[in-house]
Design a protein around this motif. Structure first.
Motif, PDB file in Angstrom:
ATOM      1  N   UNK A  36       0.846  -1.196   0.000  1.00 34.08           N
ATOM      2  CA  UNK A  36       0.000   0.000   0.000  1.00 34.08           C
ATOM      3  C   UNK A  36       0.881   1.245   0.000  1.00 34.08           C
ATOM      4  N   UNK A  38      -0.017   4.148   0.022  1.00 34.71           N
ATOM      5  CA  UNK A  38      -0.615   5.210   0.836  1.00 34.71           C
ATOM      6  C   UNK A  38      -0.214   5.129   2.299  1.00 34.71           C
ATOM      7  N   UNK A  39       0.370   3.999   2.683  1.00 32.99           N
ATOM      8  CA  UNK A  39       0.823   3.820   4.067  1.00 32.99           C
ATOM      9  C   UNK A  39       2.315   4.182   4.143  1.00 32.99           C
ATOM     10  N   UNK A  40       2.627   5.162   4.970  1.00 32.52           N
ATOM     11  CA  UNK A  40       4.002   5.671   5.015  1.00 32.52           C
ATOM     12  C   UNK A  40       4.907   4.941   6.002  1.00 32.52           C
ATOM     13  N   UNK A  64       0.967   8.464  15.772  1.00 30.41           N
ATOM     14  CA  UNK A  64      -0.350   8.688  15.165  1.00 30.41           C
ATOM     15  C   UNK A  64      -0.336   8.273  13.695  1.00 30.41           C
ATOM     16  N   UNK A  66      -2.628   8.815  10.259  1.00 31.03           N
ATOM     17  CA  UNK A  66      -3.722   9.587   9.671  1.00 31.03           C
ATOM     18  C   UNK A  66      -4.530   8.652   8.781  1.00 31.03           C
TER      19      UNK A  66
ATOM     20  N   UNK B 100       3.968  11.161  13.211  1.00 33.66           N
ATOM     21  CA  UNK B 100       2.679  11.080  12.509  1.00 33.66           C
ATOM     22  C   UNK B 100       2.938  10.655  11.064  1.00 33.66           C
ATOM     23  N   UNK B 101       2.240   9.627  10.614  1.00 34.11           N
ATOM     24  CA  UNK B 101       2.347   9.201   9.204  1.00 34.11           C
ATOM     25  C   UNK B 101       0.958   8.867   8.665  1.00 34.11           C
ATOM     26  N   UNK B 102       0.849   8.844   7.356  1.00 34.10           N
ATOM     27  CA  UNK B 102      -0.415   8.426   6.738  1.00 34.10           C
ATOM     28  C   UNK B 102      -0.570   6.915   6.875  1.00 34.10           C
ATOM     29  N   UNK B 103      -1.767   6.508   7.216  1.00 34.72           N
ATOM     30  CA  UNK B 103      -2.030   5.090   7.441  1.00 34.72           C
ATOM     31  C   UNK B 103      -2.434   4.329   6.194  1.00 34.72           C
ATOM     32  N   UNK B 104      -2.712   5.060   5.108  1.00 33.62           N
ATOM     33  CA  UNK B 104      -3.103   4.387   3.866  1.00 33.62           C
ATOM     34  C   UNK B 104      -4.580   4.084   3.816  1.00 33.62           C
ATOM     35  N   UNK B 105      -4.959   3.372   2.791  1.00 31.74           N
ATOM     36  CA  UNK B 105      -6.384   3.143   2.532  1.00 31.74           C
ATOM     37  C   UNK B 105      -6.857   1.755   2.927  1.00 31.74           C
ATOM     38  N   UNK B 106      -5.939   0.934   3.440  1.00 32.99           N
ATOM     39  CA  UNK B 106      -6.326  -0.418   3.824  1.00 32.99           C
ATOM     40  C   UNK B 106      -6.968  -0.434   5.216  1.00 32.99           C
ATOM     41  N   UNK B 107      -6.680   0.626   5.991  1.00 39.54           N
ATOM     42  CA  UNK B 107      -7.244   0.697   7.345  1.00 39.54           C
ATOM     43  C   UNK B 107      -8.648   1.252   7.266  1.00 39.54           C
TER      44      UNK B 107
END
Lengths: 131, 111
Positions: A36, A38-40, A64, A66, B100-107
């Motif tokens: 993914x 989108x997951x960093x 955290x 997002x 802080x990071x983006x969790x993506x679209x799978x969550x």
């Protein structure tokens, strides 16, 4: 097994290890992980897997994440190892978990070590080691 | 613009010609374009500092560093030799974790 598309999503088979507790998931064979972009983070795993690997026994770090809807959630994580048998690659990185996640997700922090080619025209995923 | 003569293995030459034809057709200079792009990418990888990925892992127990190593396997081996139990250890890295990071679209945001 080589990477492949799983319902249109690129997937890779991996083994997750906690070398300090000498535990692996799965205990036999490999687990499917979703790629993914989108997951960093490095690797996100279900809570049950996190506990099976005894990562919860460590004093974990929290941060955290997002979510897609702009809200935040808090993850708990520590450092672990990911083995990609098809590439003969072993990587160390931050392995984290949150409530409710049901699949293993590979993020861009791990992908920085890989050359990833997604060819949706012919339905082929090609993953190589950078080194 | 310079002109150089290089030798390639048959396999690489075949791949180069196939890719050039696929990307640019049979137009003049197509081989040069592919080679130039490939070299630009190669130079970028060479310019990456050798130690940019180097990190050190430390195991901390009761506010004291009890072991440190460049890989988790090494760290595990040191801890085992010292007879230190994993429970309650804090593992940190010299490469900091972003808070802080983006969790993506799978969550699924149902939390």
């Amino acid at each position: 097994m080589s990477p492949y598309f799983l319902d249109g999503t690129p997937a890779l088979e991996i083994i997750i290890r906690n070398p300090i507790a000498d535990k692996s998931f799965p205990s036999e064979g490999e687990a499917i992980a979703i790629l993914d972009t989108g997951f960093e983070g490095f690797l996100l795993i279900p809570k049950s897997v996190f506990e099976e690997l005894s990562f919860n026994q460590f004093d974990v770090n929290r941060r955290k994440l997002v979510l897609a809807n702009g809200l935040f959630t808090q993850s708990a994580g520590t450092f672990g190892e990911v083995i990609i048998p098809s590439l003969n690659v072993q990587l160390d990185g931050f392995v984290e978990t949150i409530e409710g996640v049901e699949e293993i997700v590979i993020g861009t922090e791990l992908m920085k070590n890989l050359k990833l080619i997604l060819d949706y025209c012919i339905g082929r995923v090609n993953v190589k080691n950078c080194k | 613009m310079g002109t150089i003569t290089i030798s390639l293995s048959d396999d690489v030459e075949k791949k180069l010609r196939t890719i050039a034809k696929h990307l640019y057709g049979s137009s003049k200079g197509s081989l040069s374009k592919v080679v130039e792009d490939a070299l630009e990418n190669y130079f970028l990888t060479l310019n990456k500092p050798a130690n940019s990925d180097k990190k050190i892992f430390k195991a901390i127990k009761e506010d004291r560093v009890v072991a440190e190593a460049s890989t988790l396997e090494e760290l595990a081996s040191i801890l085992k030799k010292k007879g230190i139990e994993p429970r309650g250890l804090r593992i940190v890295s010299t490469k900091l974790i972003r808070p802080v990071v983006h969790g993506g679209y799978r969550i699924k945001p149902t939390l």
